[in-house]
Design a protein around this motif. Structure first.
Motif, mmCIF file in Angstrom:
data_model
loop_
_atom_site.group_PDB
_atom_site.id
_atom_site.type_symbol
_atom_site.label_atom_id
_atom_site.label_comp_id
_atom_site.label_asym_id
_atom_site.label_seq_id
_atom_site.Cartn_x
_atom_site.Cartn_y
_atom_site.Cartn_z
ATOM 1 N N GLY A 109 -6.045 31.557 4.713
ATOM 2 C CA GLY A 109 -7.296 31.245 4.014
ATOM 3 C C GLY A 109 -7.607 29.766 3.928
ATOM 4 O O GLY A 109 -8.340 29.342 3.023
ATOM 5 N N ILE A 110 -7.105 28.984 4.868
ATOM 6 C CA ILE A 110 -7.340 27.549 4.855
ATOM 7 C C ILE A 110 -8.696 27.229 5.468
ATOM 8 O O ILE A 110 -8.973 27.602 6.619
ATOM 9 C CB ILE A 110 -6.234 26.804 5.639
ATOM 10 C CG1 ILE A 110 -4.859 27.088 5.036
ATOM 11 C CG2 ILE A 110 -6.519 25.308 5.693
ATOM 12 C CD1 ILE A 110 -4.676 26.588 3.620
ATOM 13 N N ASP A 111 -9.546 26.556 4.721
ATOM 14 C CA ASP A 111 -10.816 26.090 5.274
ATOM 15 C C ASP A 111 -10.531 25.015 6.326
ATOM 16 O O ASP A 111 -9.682 24.151 6.134
ATOM 17 C CB ASP A 111 -11.702 25.493 4.174
ATOM 18 C CG ASP A 111 -12.220 26.554 3.208
ATOM 19 O OD1 ASP A 111 -12.303 27.732 3.614
ATOM 20 O OD2 ASP A 111 -12.539 26.199 2.048
ATOM 21 N N GLY A 112 -11.273 25.075 7.424
ATOM 22 C CA GLY A 112 -11.060 24.094 8.486
ATOM 23 C C GLY A 112 -9.712 24.252 9.148
ATOM 24 O O GLY A 112 -9.062 23.250 9.501
ATOM 25 N N ALA A 113 -9.277 25.483 9.348
ATOM 26 C CA ALA A 113 -7.940 25.743 9.895
ATOM 27 C C ALA A 113 -7.742 25.076 11.253
ATOM 28 O O ALA A 113 -6.699 24.456 11.504
ATOM 29 C CB ALA A 113 -7.710 27.245 10.000
ATOM 30 N N ALA A 114 -8.705 25.199 12.150
ATOM 31 C CA ALA A 114 -8.555 24.626 13.492
ATOM 32 C C ALA A 114 -8.452 23.110 13.424
ATOM 33 O O ALA A 114 -7.635 22.497 14.123
ATOM 34 C CB ALA A 114 -9.726 25.050 14.365
ATOM 35 N N ARG A 115 -9.274 22.493 12.588
ATOM 36 C CA ARG A 115 -9.235 21.028 12.435
ATOM 37 C C ARG A 115 -7.879 20.576 11.909
ATOM 38 O O ARG A 115 -7.266 19.641 12.437
ATOM 39 C CB ARG A 115 -10.337 20.600 11.472
ATOM 40 C CG ARG A 115 -10.345 19.124 11.100
ATOM 41 C CD ARG A 115 -11.069 18.929 9.788
ATOM 42 N NE ARG A 115 -10.388 19.639 8.707
ATOM 43 C CZ ARG A 115 -11.015 20.147 7.649
ATOM 44 N NH1 ARG A 115 -12.323 20.063 7.527
ATOM 45 N NH2 ARG A 115 -10.322 20.768 6.708
ATOM 46 N N ASP A 116 -7.409 21.245 10.850
ATOM 47 C CA ASP A 116 -6.128 20.853 10.267
ATOM 48 C C ASP A 116 -4.975 21.060 11.235
ATOM 49 O O ASP A 116 -4.041 20.251 11.298
ATOM 50 C CB ASP A 116 -5.878 21.643 8.978
ATOM 51 C CG ASP A 116 -6.800 21.224 7.846
ATOM 52 O OD1 ASP A 116 -7.604 20.278 8.049
ATOM 53 O OD2 ASP A 116 -6.722 21.833 6.766
ATOM 54 N N ALA A 117 -5.032 22.151 12.005
ATOM 55 C CA ALA A 117 -3.977 22.407 12.988
ATOM 56 C C ALA A 117 -3.915 21.284 14.017
ATOM 57 O O ALA A 117 -2.831 20.867 14.439
ATOM 58 C CB ALA A 117 -4.219 23.752 13.678
ATOM 59 N N ARG A 118 -5.063 20.771 14.413
ATOM 60 C CA ARG A 118 -5.099 19.668 15.376
ATOM 61 C C ARG A 118 -4.490 18.402 14.767
ATOM 62 O O ARG A 118 -3.702 17.711 15.425
ATOM 63 C CB ARG A 118 -6.538 19.392 15.825
ATOM 64 C CG ARG A 118 -7.119 20.472 16.742
ATOM 65 C CD ARG A 118 -8.526 20.101 17.191
ATOM 66 N NE ARG A 118 -8.542 18.894 18.010
ATOM 67 C CZ ARG A 118 -8.339 18.875 19.318
ATOM 68 N NH1 ARG A 118 -8.111 20.006 19.970
ATOM 69 N NH2 ARG A 118 -8.379 17.735 19.982
ATOM 70 N N TRP A 119 -4.867 18.077 13.541
ATOM 71 C CA TRP A 119 -4.310 16.885 12.896
ATOM 72 C C TRP A 119 -2.789 16.985 12.797
ATOM 73 O O TRP A 119 -2.065 16.010 13.060
ATOM 74 C CB TRP A 119 -4.911 16.726 11.498
ATOM 75 C CG TRP A 119 -6.244 16.034 11.461
ATOM 76 C CD1 TRP A 119 -7.451 16.602 11.234
ATOM 77 C CD2 TRP A 119 -6.483 14.645 11.671
ATOM 78 N NE1 TRP A 119 -8.448 15.658 11.286
ATOM 79 C CE2 TRP A 119 -7.879 14.441 11.550
ATOM 80 C CE3 TRP A 119 -5.670 13.548 11.944
ATOM 81 C CZ2 TRP A 119 -8.464 13.182 11.697
ATOM 82 C CZ3 TRP A 119 -6.253 12.291 12.085
ATOM 83 C CH2 TRP A 119 -7.634 12.126 11.962
ATOM 84 N N LEU A 120 -2.316 18.150 12.415
ATOM 85 C CA LEU A 120 -0.871 18.314 12.230
ATOM 86 C C LEU A 120 -0.123 18.261 13.556
ATOM 87 O O LEU A 120 0.985 17.710 13.635
ATOM 88 C CB LEU A 120 -0.590 19.631 11.504
ATOM 89 C CG LEU A 120 -1.147 19.711 10.070
ATOM 90 C CD1 LEU A 120 -0.934 21.104 9.492
ATOM 91 C CD2 LEU A 120 -0.522 18.652 9.172
ATOM 92 N N LEU A 121 -0.717 18.822 14.612
ATOM 93 C CA LEU A 121 -0.059 18.767 15.911
ATOM 94 C C LEU A 121 -0.009 17.328 16.426
ATOM 95 O O LEU A 121 1.018 16.879 16.962
ATOM 96 C CB LEU A 121 -0.771 19.675 16.915
ATOM 97 C CG LEU A 121 -0.151 19.741 18.308
ATOM 98 C CD1 LEU A 121 1.312 20.175 18.245
ATOM 99 C CD2 LEU A 121 -0.953 20.679 19.216
ATOM 100 N N ALA A 122 -1.098 16.604 16.271
ATOM 101 C CA ALA A 122 -1.108 15.206 16.696
ATOM 102 C C ALA A 122 -0.035 14.412 15.947
ATOM 103 O O ALA A 122 0.673 13.586 16.551
ATOM 104 C CB ALA A 122 -2.479 14.592 16.465
#
Length: 283
Positions: free
Chosen positions: A20-33
């Motif tokens: 249920g995380i808003d902006g899941a795709a965006r956050d996943a990218r930040w964390l992977l980087a």
């Protein structure tokens, strides 16, 4: 088989969406980087590449933490604010884009000395000093842990020689007068906490969210600040505070009652009331 960056990203984004995380795709990218120790803008270039065990494990741990609603800034340890990076921990509020409304307004004023009440990470005062060469200031906070974060940020921004970071309950241990006083105080009423996102409710310091003397309005800190601020301002100095979106009229009234002139409410980029400012009457 070793997963590629693209596969890890897809799996992480799916896990965050399921949580249920808003902006899941965006956050996943930040964390992977962050796990790969590269700039997020370069992530698309490495999507086909296999990821080693150590960064893959880091990424999965980051995603697990975000799925528990820990804010991204706490996980990666930094937040960008006004074009600079600040260290962020659970001991301080995550600097928010809305607070840049206060920065912009303050930089429109002439000041050589500034006091920041409830400084937290130091994002406000350190930004003002970094932008205004030669200005000096004091950042005050009740929390020693928050002040430790602010000290680190002052060093990172190379303004440590122009700022004094000290423990104080609002004005209790402050001396002298200033051209400008700024604050982003706690303004959430206790009964409003349940409606906040889990990211804020469970992970950010309560003392930075809810005033000590909460009477159900969230205005307790403003009452303390307005009642005493003129004693710490030079004649024609300015007081400027961030507010909740529905508090503009009430905080304006506190400014007027305390004897401030030229009181006004400023709106943020979303059109919400965000800052109240007023000028010290001539003394």
């Amino acid at each position: 088989m070793t997963a590629t960056a693209a596969q890890l990203l897809a799996t992480g984004a799916a896990q965050l969406r399921a949580a249920g995380i808003d902006g899941a795709a965006r956050d996943a990218r930040w964390l992977l980087a962050h796990a790969l120790d590269i700039d997020a803008a370069r992530l698309s270039l490495v999507m086909p590449d296999p990821v080693g065990d150590a960064p893959a494990q880091r990424y999965r741990a980051f995603v697990d933490a975000r799925a528990r609603h820990q804010p991204v800034a706490q996980i990666i340890g930094t937040r960008e604010f006004w074009g600079r990076r600040f260290r962020v921990t659970r001991d301080v509020l995550d600097p928010r884009p809305e607070t840049e409304t206060l920065i912009e307004a303050a930089l429109g004023l002439e000041f050589a000395t500034v006091l920041d009440l409830g400084t937290g990470s130091g994002a406000i005062i350190l930004t003002l000093l970094a932008e205004r060469a030669g200005a000096r200031g004091v950042g005050a906070d009740q929390s020693p842990a928050a002040l430790n974060v602010a000290v680190d940020n002052a060093r990172m921004l190379a303004v440590q020689d122009r700022v004094q970071l000290q423990q104080s309950d609002w004005f209790a241990d402050i001396a002298g007068r200033f051209d400008l006083i700024v604050s982003n105080p706690p303004y959430i009423a206790a009964q409003e906490m349940a409606a906040l996102s889990p990211d804020v409710r469970h992970w950010e310091p309560r003392m930075a969210l809810v005033p000590d003397a909460d009477d159900g309005t969230g205005l307790g800190a403003y009452r303390v600040i307005c009642a005493q601020a003129r004693d710490f301002l030079h004649p024609r100095g300015w007081l400027m505070v961030e507010i909740g979106g529905t508090q503009g009229q009430a905080v304006q009234a506190l400014f007027h009652a305390a004897g401030f002139d030229n009181v006004s409410v400023l709106r943020d980029m979303s059109g919400h009331d965000r800052v109240v400012r007023g000028q010290n009457a001539q003394q």
